[in-house]
Design an enzyme around this catalytic site. Structure first.
Site, PDB file in Angstrom:
ATOM      1  N   GLU B 184       0.799  -1.226   0.000  1.00  0.00           N
ATOM      2  CA  GLU B 184       0.000   0.000   0.000  1.00  0.00           C
ATOM      3  C   GLU B 184       0.832   1.276   0.000  1.00  0.00           C
ATOM      4  O   GLU B 184       0.559   2.210  -0.761  1.00  0.00           O
ATOM      5  CB  GLU B 184      -0.958   0.036   1.206  1.00  0.00           C
ATOM      6  CG  GLU B 184      -2.211  -0.802   1.036  1.00  0.00           C
ATOM      7  CD  GLU B 184      -1.983  -2.286   1.258  1.00  0.00           C
ATOM      8  OE1 GLU B 184      -0.881  -2.662   1.678  1.00  0.00           O
ATOM      9  OE2 GLU B 184      -2.918  -3.070   1.009  1.00  0.00           O
ATOM     10  N   HIS B 253     -10.880  -4.168  10.566  1.00  0.00           N
ATOM     11  CA  HIS B 253     -11.443  -4.034   9.221  1.00  0.00           C
ATOM     12  C   HIS B 253     -12.729  -3.219   9.197  1.00  0.00           C
ATOM     13  O   HIS B 253     -13.515  -3.327   8.275  1.00  0.00           O
ATOM     14  CB  HIS B 253     -11.737  -5.419   8.620  1.00  0.00           C
ATOM     15  CG  HIS B 253     -10.512  -6.170   8.181  1.00  0.00           C
ATOM     16  ND1 HIS B 253      -9.600  -6.682   9.061  1.00  0.00           N
ATOM     17  CD2 HIS B 253     -10.058  -6.491   6.947  1.00  0.00           C
ATOM     18  CE1 HIS B 253      -8.631  -7.295   8.391  1.00  0.00           C
ATOM     19  NE2 HIS B 253      -8.887  -7.193   7.103  1.00  0.00           N
TER      20      HIS B 253
END
Ligand SMILES: Cc1ncc(C[n+]2csc(CCOP(=O)(O)OP(=O)(O)O)c2C)c(N)n1
Ligand SMILES: [Mg+2]
Lengths: 354, 451
Positions: B184, B253
């Site tokens: 990322e 998450h």
């Protein structure tokens, strides 16, 4: 284990030969380690390095006078790296680096006036006084900054190289970073993508032996930073970064590799900064003798000066007058940087969004 | 030419120091780089190097002197060929910096956001999922501009972890639909570099939870570079992906990042609810010359909404939408929060409370004018979001209403947010952690004093 640890002492800092790692696919070509310079090239390199040296000395002085604020990282001692690499570029190639960036900007042809005025935070600076020493850019000269976060320029430079591939040009991106930055994770994320996608980027690790006060030996498990691409099968070379000819020769090799579509290349420049990390660094982590030895035995500018005189390509008078010109230019830049007004207060609110 | 050597500042904060030691004396030849003195500050001992060459003509401050102010002349140097006694007499002073203008500029009012484009009479409305709407938006923009490309994990061959990029690889090829390694920080930075270089990347994060690994590149590189470059280097990039709670994926998450990114000048932050807005706003985001954070929601992906069948349907960034007019209380939300708010508004109607419902759609810049116009009418406001309460969008909206519409309020602004806890896994606890329709109704009743 009886293997001898690699230490700085075993490396050829200040020597005359670049060393390349040998492996099947990673072998760097055995072209001459040092570019033979013509008289014109020697003179140009001398002048370009001198401009950086004088500029930085002046910046240090203005800092001392309180005219430059914040952090100010001088490039004195490392001049051969950017000057040699710039000699290997062609128009359209991009350059990006960290915060020790004044030399890179001058090498790309950005004007001393605009750089110095940015250092003093004036409206005529390259970023209108809003970026400062660590954040300057020039679209015109393909200089993409000037970045204050250690290592952040590495994915950015990789993205510029991606642009070259996307657009189908044969341009190359030079991405400079320090020995300290070479321990950041994003560097390796970039290496991986660059090799995976054959991006034309030369990663130039300016190993000046210290990241602030931490020596390479105390920060890096393997001090041969040219091997940092090994897991990604990226070729790497250690280069004598104090000899502008060695830098140019290595730059030519690396850039040819990139332009041929073979992907990234790593050049570890063995270099040295004479001054502290920034202006406020008392540099207690190294000895005076260490600094003095580099200055007297390996100074990049003195080396060219000596060759010019030995070959009778220039006389003392000529070099003196060149020095005078350069001082004049830097003096003008300093004058401008002190008389140019600060940015208009309305600039506070501009350039946030396009 | 004689030059004065001035007491240098050796750090950003140094005002004075002790001249500890002279390493040169009158008559000494010095050249640039020579260490000529040592200075002590409260932090360190530093060496002073000569900048010019010449001969030391006079020492003005003796060694051992304490409290020497920065910029005091400490010695005089005669230049090459200069007479050291003349030099010692001469006094030069550093040119003073021109004074900064004292006025303090007020923050300019941003441009008024445009209204939504008219949908011509008779336009066919097509029932579309948010997922399809997002894909259509990207495909249309990629057809229109060859510089637009999509990059992220599993966006190409896998067709998107949540199938948002379905079909794009087939149509546009691997050059423009690019699978990345799981990296990322690296691919966000690479995208920013490509945008600085003039391309228009759409960077997909598999979810925004993983964008925390990349947040330095998003904020320090994408958001700030235009300002730091004095307007030279724009960064036309879209970071998009699902954000906030999905279902039962627990703490790591399930975070809503709206207020995190809304905090940052230089970013535009969007969180659409309906498919029509998702499509129109994503197209506007790709057109934008600025970095845009585009926060989607996994639960909304499969929901159907009507989307006008038009060649180039765009929705302006920065403009809230009054979804339902009403007179008793203003309910403000965005993204999945709209699901609670629209249901609550229906139930409130049965209780005799006529709620006005506003969908922010863009959370930065905040369309405060639309909120204020409503609050001035209703006198009451409830904000609803799935983010945590502290430093939330609700905090900001409530504060701005207090600043700009205090006299119009008939009750304190109320907020319904997620509870101030990491998202739990257990089904019952997860439900408790999230806002609910019942909580919105309770809050609306409280601010309208209808117990
Ligand atoms: C992410 C990050 N961590 C720490 C710093 C503070 N810092 C600035 S420069 C520096 C040392 C970097 O050394 P190196 O990469 O060797 O470059 P050099 O200064 O030697 O040119 C540090 C730790 C920073 N700017 N960014
Ligand atoms: Mg270093």
């Amino acid at each position: 284990m009886a293997t001898k640890p690699k230490t700085a002492a075993t490396r050829n800092q200040g020597g005359t030969h670049s060393r390349s790692r040998q492996s099947t696919s990673r072998t760097a070509k055995k072209t001459p380690a040092i570019a033979e310079f013509s008289k014109e090239q020697e003179l140009a390199a001398y002048r370009d390095m001198l401009l950086i040296r004088r500029f930085e000395e002046k910046a240090g002085q203005l800092y001392g006078m309180g005219l430059i604020g914040g952090f100010c990282h001088l490039y004195i001692g490392q001049e051969a790296v950017v000057v040699g690499m710039q000699m290997a570029l062609k128009p359209g190639d991009q350059v990006i680096t960290g915060y020790r960036d004044h030399g890179h900007m001058l090498a790309t042809g950005m004007e001393a006036k605009g750089v110095m005025a940015e250092l003093t935070g004036r409206r005529g600076g390259y970023s209108k006084g809003k970026g400062g020493s660590m954040h300057m850019f020039s679209k015109e000269k393909n200089f993409y900054g000037g970045h204050g976060i250690v290592g952040a320029q590495v994915p950015l430079g990789t993205g510029l190289a991606f642009t070259n591939v996307y657009r189908g040009t044969d341009n190359v991106t030079l991405t400079y970073f320090g020995d300290g930055a070479s321990n950041q994770g994003q560097v390796y994320e970039s290496f991986n993508m660059a090799k995976l996608w054959h991006l034309p980027v030369v990663y130039i690790i300016e190993n000046n032996k210290y990241g602030m006060g931490t020596s390479v030996e105390r920060a890096s498990s393997n001090v041969d930073l040219s091997e940092r691409g090994a897991s990604f099968d990226i070729p790497g070379e250690q280069v004598n970064g104090m000899d502008v000819r060695a830098v140019k020769a290595a730059g030519d090799r690396a850039i040819a590799h990139c332009r041929a579509g073979k992907g990234p290349y790593i050049l570890e420049m063995l270099t040295y900064r004479y001054r502290g990390h920034s202006m406020s660094d008392p540099a207690k982590y190294r000895s005076k003798e260490e600094v003095q030895k580099m200055r007297t035995e390996h100074d990049p500018i003195e080396q060219v000066r000596k060759r010019l005189l030995d070959k009778k390509w220039a006389g003392e008078d000529e070099l003196k007058s060149m020095d005078k010109d350069v001082r004049g230019l830097v003096g003008e830049a300093a004058e401008f940087a002190q008389t140019d007004p600060e940015p208009d207060p309305s600039e506070l609110w501009t350039d946030i969004l396009h | 030419m004689p030059t004065e050597i001035l007491m240098p500042a050796l750090s950003p904060t140094m005002e004075e120091g002790k001249l500890a030691k002279w390493l040169v004396k009158v008559g000494d030849e010095i050249s640039a780089g020579d260490v000529i003195a040592e200075i002590e500050t409260d932090k360190a001992t530093m060496e002073v190097e000569a900048v010019d060459e010449g001969t030391v003509a006079k020492i003005l401050i003796d060694e051992g002197t304490e409290g020497v102010k920065v910029n005091t002349a400490i010695a005089v140097i005669a230049g090459e060929g200069g007479d050291i006694s003349d030099a010692a007499e001469a006094a030069a002073s550093a040119p003073a910096a021109p004074e900064a203008a004292p006025s303090e500029p007020a923050a300019p009012k941003g441009p008024e956001p445009e209204d939504d484009p008219e949908v011509p009479e008779g336009t066919e409305m097509v029932s579309t999922t948010v997922r399809e709407a997002l894909r259509d938006a990207m495909a249309e923009e990629m057809r229109a501009d060859g510089d637009v490309f999509v990059i992220g994990e599993e966006v190409a061959e896998y067709q998107g972890a949540y199938k948002i990029t379905q079909g794009l690889l087939d149509e546009f090829g691997a050059k423009r639909v690019i699978d990345t390694p799981i990296t990322e920080h690296g691919f966000a930075g690479l995208g920013v570099g490509a945008a600085l270089g003039g391309l228009r990347p759409i960077v997909e994060f598999m979810t925004f939870n993983f964008a925390m690994q990349a947040i330095d590149q998003i904020i320090n590189s994408a958001a700030k570079t235009l300002y730091m470059s004095g307007g030279q280097m724009g960064c036309p990039i879209v970071f998009r992906g699902p954000n906030g709670a999905a279902a039962r994926v627990a703490a790591q998450h399930s975070q809503d990042y709206s207020s995190w990114y809304a905090h940052v000048p230089g970013l535009t932050v969007v969180q659409p609810w309906s498919a029509a807005d998702a499509k129109g706003l994503l197209k506007s985001a790709v057109h934008s010359p600025n970095p845009v954070i585009f926060l989607e929601n996994e639960i909304l992906y499969g929901q159907h909404f009507d989307v006008p069948k038009l060649d180039d349907w765009t929705v302006p960034l920065g403009k809230a939408k009054v979804v339902k007019a009403g007179s008793d209380v203003t309910l403000v939300s965005f993204g999945i929060g709209m699901a609670y708010v629209t249901k609550a508004a229906e139930e409130l109607k049965g209780l005799g409370i006529d709620a006005e419902v506003i969908d922010l759609r863009t959370v930065r810049p905040l369309d405060i004018n639309t909120i204020l116009a409503s609050v001035k009418k209703t006198g009451r406001c409830v904000t609803v979001e799935e983010g945590w309460p502290t430093c939330s969008m609700s905090s900001e909206i409530g504060f701005q209403i207090m600043e700009k519409a205090f006299d119009y309020l008939d009750a304190p602004v109320a907020r319904v947010t997620s509870k101030d806890v990491p998202m739990p896994y257990a089904a019952n606890l997860e439900k408790l952690a999230l806002p609910s329709v019942a909580e919105v109704i309770e809050a609306a009743k409280a601010v309208t004093y209808t117990a």
